[in-house]
Design an enzyme around this catalytic site. Structure first.
Site, PDB file in Angstrom:
ATOM      1  CE  LYS A  19      -0.352  -0.256   5.038  1.00  0.00           C
ATOM      2  NZ  LYS A  19      -1.105  -0.900   6.116  1.00  0.00           N
ATOM      3  NE  ARG A  48      -6.931  -0.069  10.549  1.00  0.00           N
ATOM      4  CZ  ARG A  48      -5.658  -0.252  10.171  1.00  0.00           C
ATOM      5  NH1 ARG A  48      -4.791   0.744  10.255  1.00  0.00           N
ATOM      6  NH2 ARG A  48      -5.247  -1.423   9.729  1.00  0.00           N
ATOM      7  CG  HIS A 104      -4.088  -4.879  11.545  1.00  0.00           C
ATOM      8  ND1 HIS A 104      -2.956  -5.412  10.963  1.00  0.00           N
ATOM      9  CD2 HIS A 104      -3.801  -3.572  11.769  1.00  0.00           C
ATOM     10  CE1 HIS A 104      -2.032  -4.454  10.834  1.00  0.00           C
ATOM     11  NE2 HIS A 104      -2.518  -3.348  11.320  1.00  0.00           N
ATOM     12  NE  ARG A 121      -2.989  -8.133   7.326  1.00  0.00           N
ATOM     13  CZ  ARG A 121      -3.505  -8.692   8.414  1.00  0.00           C
ATOM     14  NH1 ARG A 121      -4.083  -9.872   8.349  1.00  0.00           N
ATOM     15  NH2 ARG A 121      -3.463  -8.061   9.567  1.00  0.00           N
ATOM     16  CE1 TYR A 136      11.922  32.210   2.696  1.00  0.00           C
ATOM     17  CE2 TYR A 136      12.214  29.834   2.695  1.00  0.00           C
ATOM     18  CZ  TYR A 136      11.892  31.008   2.026  1.00  0.00           C
ATOM     19  OH  TYR A 136      11.541  30.971   0.713  1.00  0.00           O
ATOM     20  CB  CYS A 183      13.806  26.274   1.702  1.00  0.00           C
ATOM     21  SG  CYS A 183      15.054  27.334   2.444  1.00  0.00           S
ATOM     22  CG  MET A 184       8.430  23.844  -1.133  1.00  0.00           C
ATOM     23  SD  MET A 184       7.295  24.791  -2.160  1.00  0.00           S
ATOM     24  CE  MET A 184       6.383  25.730  -0.958  1.00  0.00           C
ATOM     25  CG  ASP A 185      11.585  24.008  -3.830  1.00  0.00           C
ATOM     26  OD1 ASP A 185      10.680  23.184  -3.628  1.00  0.00           O
ATOM     27  OD2 ASP A 185      11.384  25.171  -4.219  1.00  0.00           O
TER      28      ASP A 185
HETATM   29  C1  LIG Z   1      -0.323  -1.879   6.773  1.00  0.00           C
HETATM   30  C2  LIG Z   1      -0.927  -3.157   7.165  1.00  0.00           C
HETATM   31  C3  LIG Z   1      -0.116  -4.287   7.336  1.00  0.00           C
HETATM   32  C4  LIG Z   1       1.393  -4.243   7.288  1.00  0.00           C
HETATM   33  O1  LIG Z   1       1.923  -3.689   8.483  1.00  0.00           O
HETATM   34  P1  LIG Z   1       3.479  -3.694   8.782  1.00  0.00           P
HETATM   35  O2  LIG Z   1       3.571  -3.208  10.183  1.00  0.00           O
HETATM   36  O3  LIG Z   1       4.087  -2.714   7.820  1.00  0.00           O
HETATM   37  O4  LIG Z   1       3.980  -5.057   8.565  1.00  0.00           O
HETATM   38  C5  LIG Z   1      -0.750  -5.489   7.580  1.00  0.00           C
HETATM   39  N1  LIG Z   1      -2.100  -5.572   7.668  1.00  0.00           N
HETATM   40  C6  LIG Z   1      -2.901  -4.504   7.536  1.00  0.00           C
HETATM   41  C7  LIG Z   1      -4.378  -4.667   7.646  1.00  0.00           C
HETATM   42  C8  LIG Z   1      -2.339  -3.253   7.285  1.00  0.00           C
HETATM   43  O5  LIG Z   1      -3.133  -2.189   7.168  1.00  0.00           O
END
Ligand SMILES: *Cc1c(COP(=O)(O)O)cnc(C)c1O
Length: 393
Positions: A38, A136, A168, A227, A271, A318-320
């Site tokens: 993601k 969540r 999770h 995951r 700045y 700065c920004m850049d």
């Molecule tokens: C982002 C996410 C993960 C991965 O988490 P890490 O801490 O980067 O391994 C796994 N499951 C869900 C649902 C997530 O949102």
């Protein structure tokens, strides 16, 4: 292929391969790794990263939304893709056409998705999400109450195929007694809920619970998938100082000095005159700033590496652009490469160090490396690809 040598991110695909191997050693033989890609693969660029992970044998990917899933399909990823968050029910045709699996986290959402699928005449693969303590999204699965009836109702809706179930961890990186107790409770809620559903005749092909910290800290967990995100990118968990698997950071960020100058005692820099020279100094201007994801909060304590030595930031970022003190580094010239994040000789700047300065976590900093920074993919010491988000090839 070429890129403008202003500021760029080097993505080391050999390091990614190394991390994949190390993490696989922590997993039971029949547990597969889902590569969580993601947020553009935590800022590393999801197209190249997911393709490389696929080459390394991963067959499952996790993303946050439909656009990310479609971007993976566009770059040729053929593996299973699970959207971990919400997708508007109106997109069922796309989910079905591109064989993308959708997370279903409430009965209300399941009904919308099912209605849309029936209307469109498609079927959608889904994984049930249980909320075992993250708070969540998900069907509630706690001590006092499990949303079993709602899950059964969702499961029976037409045109949805429930192939998996997951939850999770909120605190698997917390190895205090309370943290461990909380995580164990979440695992119990998950196992009990799955068992209760199986008793009612609801079976799921794929079960998954662990994230990165869950893999490292809870190795007795044994599910079909794990995951994994942050550690794939070689970013260690800071709560595990003696993590027993070696990881190699995949991303380095570099820039090149644009101008060198000598300033006199009393000269003000950047700045708000944030820095005043208290002696004659040599400064290097570097073309990176907060619009590249290099936060203003790094000023004063932040450092970079030039010619194998640390150089401190002077004045506001700065920004850049920003300025470095190179008074004690002989021979610095315009065009010299500056290591912003990464190693050079015996010096190293990590995202973890910068996160500490800014009071945040390396996850956030990796995601903030902006699209102005081209990603340069390297393998076996060679450049194998470039993603420039602003000027497409
Ligand atoms: C982002 C996410 C993960 C991965 O988490 P890490 O801490 O980067 O391994 C796994 N499951 C869900 C649902 C997530 O949102």
């Amino acid at each position: 292929m070429d890129f403008l040598k202003r500021t760029w991110a080097e993505i080391d695909l050999d390091h990614l391969a190394f991390n994949v191997k190390q993490i696989q050693k922590c997993l039971p033989k029949d547990t597969r790794m889902m590569g969580v890609v993601k947020a553009d693969a935590y800022g590393h660029g999801d197209r190249y990263i997911a393709k490389e992970m696929e080459n390394l044998g991963l067959q499952n990917f996790g993303v946050s939304n439909l656009e990310e899933a479609l971007s993976l399909r566009e770059s040729g990823v053929e593996s299973d893709i699970l959207i971990l968050g919400v997708t508007p029910a109106s997109a069922v045709q796309k989910l079905s056409d591109y064989h993308i699996t959708q997370t279903v986290y409430s009965l209300e959402y399941a009904q919308k998705l099912s209605d849309a699928a029936v209307r469109t005449g498609v079927r959608v693969d889904c994984h049930i999400k249980l909320d075992t303590g993250m708070g969540r999204i998900g069907f509630h699965a706690g001590d006092d109450y499990i949303a079993t009836e709602q899950i059964i109702s969702a499961y029976r809706l037409p045109n949805l195929d429930f192939t998996g179930i997951f939850s999770h961890f909120s605190s698997s990186d917390d190895i205090s007694n309370e943290g461990i107790a909380y995580t164990k409770k979440q695992k119990e809620h998950f196992d009990q809920t799955v068992a209760a559903l199986e008793q009612k005749g609801l079976y799921f092909k794929v079960k998954h619970l662990q994230n990165s910290a869950g893999v490292l800290n809870y190795r007795s967990c044994h599910y079909d998938l794990a995951r994994v995100g942050i550690i794939l990118y070689g970013l260690p968990l800071d709560t595990l100082p003696d993590c027993d698997i070696p990881l190699k950071p995949v991303m380095s960020i570099r820039s090149a000095v644009s101008m060198i100058k000598t300033v006199q005692k009393g000269d003000c820099i950047s700045y708000s005159r944030r820095f005043t020279a208290d002696k004659e100094m040599r400064l290097a201007t570097v073309p990176i700033g907060y619009a590249d994801g290099y936060l203003r909060a790094f000023a004063d304590k932040g450092r970079m590496i030039v010619r194998g030595q640390y150089a401190k930031i002077v004045g506001s970022i700065c920004m850049d652009q920003l300025m470095l003190d190179v008074t004690d580094i002989p021979g610095v010239q315009a065009g010299d490469v500056v290591t912003v994040v990464g190693s050079e000789g015996s010096c190293q700047v990590t995202l973890g160090e910068l996160a500490g300065i800014a009071g945040t976590i390396h996850y956030e900093l990796a995601c903030l490396v902006s699209r102005r920074v081209p990603r340069i993919y390297q393998k076996g010491g060679k450049t194998v690809g470039i993603v420039d988000y602003i000027v497409e090839e």
